[in-house]
Design a protein around this motif. Sequence first.
Motif: not given
Length: 416
Positions: A262-265, A228-229, A234-235, A299-300
């Motif tokens: 980092k990936s945003g998944i 994904a990254l 990722g989104h 972790a956001g």
Amino acid sequence: MKIVNARLRHRSELFTLSMDNGVFTAIEVQPAAVSAAATDIDADGNLACAPFVEPHIHLDAALTAGEPNWNQSGTLFEGIERWAERKPMLTPEDIRTRALKTIQLLMENGIQVIRTHVDTTDPSLTAMKTFCELRDELKDKVELQVVAFPQEGILSYPNGLRLMEESLEIGADVVGGIPHFEYTRELGEASMKHVIALAKKYDRLVDVHCDEIDDPNSRFLEVLAAEALFNDMGHRVTASHTTAMHSYDNAYCSKLFRLLKKSGISFVSCPTESIHLQGRFDTFPKRRGVTRVKELLAAGMNVCLAEDSVFDPWYSLGNGKLLRVLDAGLHICQMMGYQDISKALSLITDNSARALGISDRYGIEVGKPANLIILSGSDDYEVVRRQEDVRWSIRKGEVILQRQPASLVVRPGIHQ
């Protein structure tokens, strides 16, 4: 139409919500409670909230528990075996009847958006064709996203990859996967690369059943997140279950979280089902087998909760109530602090909408579709604590559900 005397999440004031032509036209603070006109809805100080979103369910298998046999071990893998026995019995009529009953149940509990995983490991693709038809037929009543889900593997099932591609050509909205069920580690890793490639080719979202197992060596999540990254997707990618994370050691998780962030998944956890299916090979201590929901949130990262099953080979209960799933998830994940509960509804509303890629048309905002529910309680905390039924559900400015709250005929402490 207007809704008066409504609370909004994380706001203390009363609001009037105005709707016209199916969209929100005004959201205004009230100086005090007002009387409702005949055409208005009086929220009576209760919470107006964006509709519940069910981000992970298997409507094709709903209401089939015990047909033809029960899952005696309670394990994920026996559930897959029992479902394989049920698949030859599928017909469009059977699927429609069960799906419509379950969708109605979900809608009665304030759900207006549903992502359903539909098994592609069926040479006839009967369920996939039926659900794509249902999605289009029901679009004015409920929003369905259909996942092409290879229950028995993309690469381990005969012609599995071809069936996935055919499902996307039929009209599936989302590419699924199940790497931990593939025969080997190498096949599992390869399947994740195929999932991302198919999503790019057909411009689709991704939602993978990932590491739904107690095995601490099942680490396909890192492969999915890296793909994904590297592909800047990722989104558009969701990892469902990830229960092996409950068995990972903290050193590995520390490294993994860096990649995940980092990936945003996004992540979907199904706490009631996971705590039932996982830990089956443990004596004591016995693992909960639920992913690290609290830690991912801290972790956001974007995390949402789902029911997963309604009376199927994997889970013999289920009633369509996401508030029940939320309540159980808060307990299981040890998220019982005030701050956790005071924002808990995000786990079945906004976070789910983000995972499904519908945030641009979701939420109580001027100009967005007038979709909302009214819940018993003035804020997240009260709604979760009270666990009452949804009072109103409104879609495109039209009432689709209305309930009157129960009242005691004989009140305690009052003598006749």
